[in-house]
Design an enzyme around this catalytic site. Sequence first.
Site, PDB file in Angstrom:
ATOM      1  N   ASP A  84      -0.010  -4.106  -7.526  1.00 45.02           N
ATOM      2  CA  ASP A  84       0.161  -2.712  -7.930  1.00 45.02           C
ATOM      3  C   ASP A  84       0.565  -2.624  -9.402  1.00 45.02           C
ATOM      4  O   ASP A  84       1.012  -3.617 -10.008  1.00 45.02           O
ATOM      5  CB  ASP A  84       1.244  -2.084  -7.024  1.00 45.02           C
ATOM      6  CG  ASP A  84       1.133  -0.574  -6.916  1.00 45.02           C
ATOM      7  OD1 ASP A  84       0.350   0.021  -7.667  1.00 45.02           O
ATOM      8  OD2 ASP A  84       1.856  -0.004  -6.068  1.00 45.02           O
ATOM      9  N   ASP A 134      -3.956   7.039  -4.014  1.00 45.76           N
ATOM     10  CA  ASP A 134      -2.778   7.316  -3.189  1.00 45.76           C
ATOM     11  C   ASP A 134      -3.006   8.552  -2.339  1.00 45.76           C
ATOM     12  O   ASP A 134      -2.220   8.834  -1.431  1.00 45.76           O
ATOM     13  CB  ASP A 134      -1.543   7.542  -4.080  1.00 45.76           C
ATOM     14  CG  ASP A 134      -0.798   6.234  -4.324  1.00 45.76           C
ATOM     15  OD1 ASP A 134      -1.243   5.194  -3.807  1.00 45.76           O
ATOM     16  OD2 ASP A 134       0.227   6.267  -5.037  1.00 45.76           O
TER      17      ASP A 134
HETATM   18  C1  DGJ Z   1       1.736   2.978  -5.447  1.00 45.88           C
HETATM   19  C2  DGJ Z   1       0.671   2.551  -4.497  1.00 45.88           C
HETATM   20  O1  DGJ Z   1      -0.541   3.169  -4.783  1.00 45.88           O
HETATM   21  C3  DGJ Z   1       1.123   2.844  -3.071  1.00 45.88           C
HETATM   22  O2  DGJ Z   1       0.112   2.506  -2.170  1.00 45.88           O
HETATM   23  C4  DGJ Z   1       2.381   2.065  -2.802  1.00 45.88           C
HETATM   24  O3  DGJ Z   1       2.104   0.689  -2.839  1.00 45.88           O
HETATM   25  C5  DGJ Z   1       3.449   2.421  -3.813  1.00 45.88           C
HETATM   26  N1  DGJ Z   1       2.974   2.279  -5.164  1.00 45.88           N
HETATM   27  C6  DGJ Z   1       4.664   1.574  -3.637  1.00 45.88           C
HETATM   28  O4  DGJ Z   1       5.578   1.739  -4.630  1.00 45.88           O
END
Ligand code: DGJ
Length: 737
Positions: A486, A556
């Site tokens: 991430d 997301d």
């Molecule tokens: C952003 C990601 O896109 C989410 O899926 C998740 O992993 C969060 N960060 C966790 O902080």
Amino acid sequence: MTQTSTKSELIEVSSNPLTFHLHNSQVSYVFGVEDENVLAHHYYGKSVDHYSNLRRYPRLMRHFAPSPEEIETRDFSLSTLPQEFPGAGGADYREPGIVVEFPNGSRTVNFTYDSYTITDGKPQLAGLPATFAQKDEAKTLTVKLVENDAHLELYLSYTIFRDLPVITRSARVKNLGQQPVQVQRLASFSLDSPDNELNLLQLNGRYAQERNVTVEPLNTGIKILDSKRGASGHTQNPFCALIDRHATEFSGEAFGFCLIYSGSHKSIIQMDGYNQVRIQMGINDQNFEWWLEPQKSFQSPEAVLVHSDQGLNSMSQSFHDLFLNHLMKSKYSHQTRPILLNNWEATYFNFDEKQLQDIISSSHDLGIEMFVLDDGWFGERDAPDSSLGDWVVDRKKLPNGLKPLSDYCHSLGMKFGLWFEPEMISVKSKLYEDHPDWVLEIPGQRRSIDRSQFVLNLGRAEVRDYLLERMSYIIDHADLDYIKWDMNRNMTEVYDAKLSASEQGEVSHRYILGLYDLLEHLTDKYPDILFESCSGGGGRYDAGMLYYMPQTWTSDNTDAIARLKIQYGTSLLYPVVSMGAHVSAVPNEQTGRMTPLRTRGLVASSGNLGYELNPLNLLENERQEVKLQIKWYKAHRHLIQFGKFYRLQDPFETMRTAWMFVSDDKKAAVAMYFNIFSEASSPLHMLNFAGLDPSQKYSVNGEYTAYGSELMQIGIYPLTQNDGDFDSAVFELKAVE
Ligand code: DGJ
């Protein structure tokens, strides 16, 4: 003048005048050496077998059009000539492909043709992700240009793939002088075209609403599509296309352009006063300067040029084919991907070992194949404001570490995956106490914070060494099968106190080179780990990351209806198998919308399926439905992940979306239809399939049969009763005798 030509498969070179014709059965790209040894562009488009120099630029009387002093003339000027790689500061007043500052302060640089070489296959680009090819799959032409006064060489690389309408391009500049020079811009390619009846298609957006398809007519002037974020970014994907004014998914010409780069990028589309179009792509030159010491080279990232004369679907299929077969280097690129359950929306930061074990056990019961432990397992990470950088298991939450969870997954025949955010640091962390200077910042000046975190300077070897050591330790000790990588903020105050004042323009690109270096080491060391990239969802969904990581968390935003547009836009160039798509709970976390589980399942089953919810919270009827979804997906997974993908109805234009997946032999297909808003007394809407064998008979959902030609030309009524908003339907087509 007699024309002679050397014919080799894929690249033909003719003399008098020297002309290069790259072509296969689908695409032709032609350029040649003009008066004064200028490299001029002739043609890029549908394949022609022979090229008889028809597109050599005519000698036309132009005003305010300077020519070289030696040949003073008013009918030959760089200001109008279509070129392969325009310089700066001379007679061409359009956008330059290269800008270099010399020790005497001059920024004028213009190259002329010197020589060429042709090689089988495709050489790799040092330190950068790029497409690859076996010797018999492609040929590469490298043209050497020189700037004699300035002692520079410019190498332009062109690769043509044997079986794809694809040309890839990149540029490398070398300093042969005695003193350093500063490269201030180096486009990966520049392309001039007299065609101007075109629309510009781009993928823009924002967090949780990535890759919107936007189309507008090209007009005189300059259009810039860029990111200055130090990442490809949510807001502008490093991709655009020039398409016929009347192009559709199935007809018309489309020229797609994509940059294989994950940092700040820039595309320039310029239409000049003569309505000639120039397009360039490359590293963003804002806050960019690169010192080139004597004998050193600077290599641009690679750009991919895809041509289609059958509309956007065909363009996308070529991108998909190229990325799957010639870009994604992971051993998993051709393997079906496990259905995962990710605990982020299920627990956020609040979990313990027992709770996770229950989730794993319940997931296993549903047929899920991998459990992914997301953010919150390390340091003292109970909220987003701490512990990034401290890649040590939080023993308060997981007293026995990660291994028991991993063992438990493995004992059930499941895989175990883990989340990292390696490029970041929290002020509340041990790492920050030890190495506050590892942060990208300007010492002593105010800095910008985002999600309570700062960016580590991956341009520095010691930072990369630390991350490699920490991640290796966790991977080995927890026996990981998968990593979600991430990255939750973009760069600001881009500065490295260890570099000199004049080197600060290099920091952003050095970071990206460092990121690639770390990924290269990690993916080489752990070839069995399936990597998924992520940046607050799809904030770094680009071809550079796909080179290392064969799948990406698309967004997301897990709302099924929002996802229709996001996945539609993403599919313009990224393969379906690369798109992480999860079913989440309702009301949806991002939009608050209620959607039927069936539609959530179908939208997520249009990509690389996963679940992002707490399975323990499912009602019994929902559990049964999820079990069936998973069983269905497993039966169709190969077709969906690796079949030919067709977009059928556009959610940006209508209140409906449809797409389908067709097997290579056209014997099987799956189509999905989504009706966004229900209407009273609704007009009847048809669904026309695509990609089928016209003379083949198919059974549709085992309910009736029809020939491919009927299904494609006439179509079917996909929904005949009004089942409310967000309704959906699926059609399974099987060839029958
Ligand atoms: C952003 C990601 O896109 C989410 O899926 C998740 O992993 C969060 N960060 C966790 O902080």
